[in-house]
Design a protein around this motif. Structure first.
Motif, short mmCIF file in Angstrom:
data_model
loop_
_atom_site.label_atom_id
_atom_site.label_comp_id
_atom_site.label_asym_id
_atom_site.label_seq_id
_atom_site.Cartn_x
_atom_site.Cartn_y
_atom_site.Cartn_z
N PHE A 232 39.69 35.13 48.20
CA PHE A 232 39.46 35.55 46.82
C PHE A 232 37.96 35.77 46.58
CE2 PHE A 232 38.34 34.28 42.46
CZ PHE A 232 39.03 35.24 41.76
N ILE A 233 37.11 34.87 47.05
CA ILE A 233 35.66 35.01 46.86
C ILE A 233 35.15 36.28 47.53
CG2 ILE A 233 33.43 33.98 47.44
CD1 ILE A 233 34.71 31.24 47.02
N ALA A 234 35.64 36.57 48.74
CA ALA A 234 35.23 37.79 49.44
C ALA A 234 35.67 39.03 48.66
CB ALA A 234 35.82 37.80 50.84
N SER A 235 36.88 39.00 48.09
CA SER A 235 37.36 40.15 47.31
C SER A 235 36.53 40.35 46.04
CB SER A 235 38.84 39.93 46.95
OG SER A 235 39.63 39.84 48.11
N VAL A 236 36.14 39.25 45.39
CA VAL A 236 35.32 39.36 44.19
C VAL A 236 33.96 39.96 44.52
CG1 VAL A 236 34.12 38.04 42.40
CG2 VAL A 236 36.50 37.50 42.96
N LYS A 237 33.38 39.56 45.64
CA LYS A 237 32.10 40.14 46.06
C LYS A 237 32.23 41.65 46.26
CE LYS A 237 30.19 36.01 48.31
NZ LYS A 237 29.73 35.40 49.58
N THR A 238 33.35 42.07 46.84
CA THR A 238 33.56 43.51 47.05
C THR A 238 33.73 44.24 45.72
OG1 THR A 238 34.64 43.06 49.17
CG2 THR A 238 35.04 45.21 48.17
N ILE A 239 34.47 43.63 44.78
CA ILE A 239 34.68 44.25 43.46
C ILE A 239 33.34 44.45 42.75
CG2 ILE A 239 35.64 43.85 41.16
CD1 ILE A 239 38.00 42.44 42.54
N ILE A 240 32.51 43.42 42.76
CA ILE A 240 31.22 43.50 42.09
C ILE A 240 30.32 44.51 42.79
CG2 ILE A 240 29.13 42.21 41.50
CD1 ILE A 240 30.89 39.75 41.10
N HIS A 241 30.32 44.50 44.12
CA HIS A 241 29.46 45.41 44.89
C HIS A 241 29.84 46.87 44.66
CE1 HIS A 241 28.22 47.69 48.49
NE2 HIS A 241 27.14 46.93 48.43
N SER A 243 30.96 48.24 41.95
CA SER A 243 30.68 48.72 40.60
C SER A 243 29.39 49.56 40.61
CB SER A 243 30.54 47.55 39.63
OG SER A 243 30.22 48.03 38.33
N PRO A 244 29.36 50.70 39.92
CA PRO A 244 28.18 51.59 39.99
C PRO A 244 26.98 51.11 39.19
CG PRO A 244 29.81 52.49 38.48
CD PRO A 244 30.45 51.28 39.12
N VAL A 245 27.12 50.04 38.40
CA VAL A 245 26.01 49.62 37.53
C VAL A 245 25.54 48.21 37.86
CG1 VAL A 245 26.64 51.14 35.61
CG2 VAL A 245 27.69 48.87 35.78
N ILE A 246 25.75 47.76 39.09
CA ILE A 246 25.39 46.40 39.48
C ILE A 246 23.99 46.38 40.08
CG2 ILE A 246 25.92 44.53 41.09
CD1 ILE A 246 27.72 44.55 38.69
N ARG A 247 23.20 45.39 39.72
CA ARG A 247 21.92 45.15 40.36
C ARG A 247 22.18 44.34 41.64
NH1 ARG A 247 17.22 41.09 38.08
NH2 ARG A 247 15.66 41.51 39.70
N GLU A 248 21.96 44.97 42.76
CA GLU A 248 22.38 44.40 44.04
C GLU A 248 21.64 43.11 44.40
OE1 GLU A 248 24.83 45.31 45.75
OE2 GLU A 248 25.34 47.19 44.78
N GLN A 249 20.38 42.99 44.00
CA GLN A 249 19.56 41.87 44.47
C GLN A 249 19.89 40.54 43.81
OE1 GLN A 249 18.44 44.74 43.33
NE2 GLN A 249 17.37 45.76 45.02
N ALA A 250 20.75 40.53 42.82
CA ALA A 250 20.95 39.27 42.08
C ALA A 250 22.41 39.06 41.74
CB ALA A 250 20.11 39.28 40.81
N THR A 251 23.28 39.12 42.73
CA THR A 251 24.70 38.82 42.52
C THR A 251 25.06 37.56 43.31
OG1 THR A 251 25.39 40.21 44.38
CG2 THR A 251 25.25 41.26 42.22
N HIS A 252 25.84 36.71 42.68
CA HIS A 252 26.21 35.44 43.32
C HIS A 252 27.68 35.16 43.05
CE1 HIS A 252 21.95 34.53 43.98
NE2 HIS A 252 21.74 34.91 42.73
N THR A 253 28.42 34.90 44.11
CA THR A 253 29.82 34.47 43.98
C THR A 253 30.04 33.40 45.04
OG1 THR A 253 30.47 36.69 43.31
CG2 THR A 253 32.22 35.20 43.99
#
Length: 306
Positions: A232-241, A243-253
Motif C-alpha cells: 500500500f505504501i509503495a502504491s501511494v508513493k506512485t500515486i503521489i509521484h 500527479s502533475p503538480v507535486i513538488r518532488e523534493q518533499a514527499t514522504h510516505t
C-alpha cells in the motif's frame, strides 16, 4: 438685471447637479426629501442673488470648478490605474494620491464657502494652530493609521488579491486605502482593518505561497499484514509521484508509528498550485486514488478508541 439672470441660471444649473448627485448617494426612501428641498434652495438662491449677486456668482463658479476638478481627478485615477497592475507600488501610490487630491479639493471648497459666508478663515486657521496639541492628541490614532499606510506602501507585504491572515482575521485583500485595508472573508463578508494594526502585526501572506502542504496520517487495524502495508505504501508513493503538480523534493510516505488503536501511515506532500480551488481539486484526486487502492487491497481502517 443681466447679473441677476446669470446668477439664477447658474444657481439652477448647480442645483440640478446637486440634486442629481444627492439622488445617487442617498437611500431611495430619503430621495423625496431631496426633491422637497428644491423649492427652499431655489428661494434662497433668488434671495441671495437679489442681495449680493456678484458674491453668489463667485460661489457658484467655485462650486463648478471644484466639481470639474473632482470629476477630472476621478477620470485621471481610472486612466492611471489601468496602466499599472494592481500588484504594483505605482498602482497603490496613484490610487491614494488621487484620493488625497479629492479630499484637498473638498477642504478647499469648504474653506472658500466659510470665507464667502463672512467667517475669517485666517482666524479659524490660527485657532487650529493654538489648539494643535489637543488636535494632535485626539488624532493620535489617525496619525498612526497614516504611518501604517506609509509602511505598507514601502514594504508591500501584500497586494490586492492576496489571501492574508492578520491578527486572527483572514481573507482576500479587496482594497488598500490611506486609512484601512478591506478584506473579503471566506464567508463573503467585508472586514475593514486599520492600517495601524496591520503595520504592527505579523502578516501571513498565503497568496505568496509557492507550494501548498498536505499532510495526514492514515490508521489501519493491527491485523494488517506487513506485506499488504508495504504494498500500500509503495502504491501511494506512485500515486503521489504521478500527479502533475507535486513538488518532488518533499514527499514522504512511511509506516510512521504504532498507535493504541492501529498502525499509522504518515503521508506528506506539496502541491504546486496558486489557488484554493486547484489545491482542493488535486487533493481530492489523490485522496480518491488512495481510497480506491486501500479498498482494492482490502485494508481496514482502524476505529478510534472512545
Amino acid at each position: 438685471m443681466t447679473g441677476l439672470l446669470l446668477g439664477i441660471g447658474l444657481g439652477l444649473t448647480g442645483l440640478a447637479w446637486l440634486v442629481y448627485y444627492l439622488n445617487r448617494l442617498v437611500p431611495p426612501r430619503l430621495r423625496p426629501l431631496v426633491l422637497l428641498s428644491i423649492p427652499t434652495m431655489l428661494l434662497l438662491t433668488v434671495q441671495w442673488v437679489s442681495i449680493r449677486p456678484n458674491r453668489l456668482i463667485a460661489l457658484i463658479l467655485a462650486f463648478f470648478v471644484t466639481l470639474l476638478l473632482y470629476q477630472f481627478s476621478r477620470l485621471s485615477r481610472a486612466y492611471w490605474l489601468q496602466r499599472y497592475p494592481a500588484t504594483t507600488l505605482s498602482y497603490y501610490l496613484s490610487d491614494n494620491a488621487h484620493r488625497l487630491a479629492r479630499i484637498m479639493l473638498l477642504i478647499g471648497f469648504v474653506l472658500y464657502s466659510l470665507s464667502w459666508a463672512g467667517y475669517s478663515v485666517n482666524t479659524l486657521i490660527a485657532g487650529l494652530g493654538l489648539g494643535g496639541i489637543a488636535i494632535a492628541l485626539a488624532a493620535k490614532d489617525t496619525l498612526a493609521t497614516l504611518f501604517g499606510s506609509v509602511i505598507i506602501a514601502i514594504d508591500r507585504p501584500f497586494y490586492r488579491g492576496d489571501y492574508i491572515l492578520v491578527d486572527a482575521i483572514e481573507g482576500t485583500v479587496e482594497d488598500i486605502g490611506l486609512r484601512s485595508t478591506q478584506m473579503r472573508t471566506p464567508l463573503d463578508a467585508i472586514i475593514t482593518v486599520p492600517n495601524s494594526l496591520i503595520a504592527t502585526t505579523a502578516i501571513e501572506n498565503r497568496g505568496k505561497r509557492r507550494y501548498r502542504r498536505v499532510r495526514f496520517t492514515l490508521v489501519f487495524s493491527h491485523e494488517t499484514s506487513l506485506e499488504t502495508l508495504s504494498a500500500f505504501i509503495a502504491s501511494v508513493k506512485t500515486i503521489i509521484h504521478d500527479s502533475p503538480v507535486i513538488r518532488e523534493q518533499a514527499t514522504h510516505t512511511a509506516f510512521s508509528e504504532f498507535l493504541a488503536h492501529g498502525l499509522g501511515v504518515y503521508i506528506s506532500y506539496f502541491l504546486k498550485v496558486d489557488t484554493l480551488d486547484d489545491e482542493l481539486k488535486y487533493k481530492e484526486d489523490i485522496n480518491y486514488k488512495i481510497m480506491v487502492m486501500a479498498q482494492r487491497m482490502k485494508l481496514e481502517f482502524a476505529k478510534p478508541l472512545l
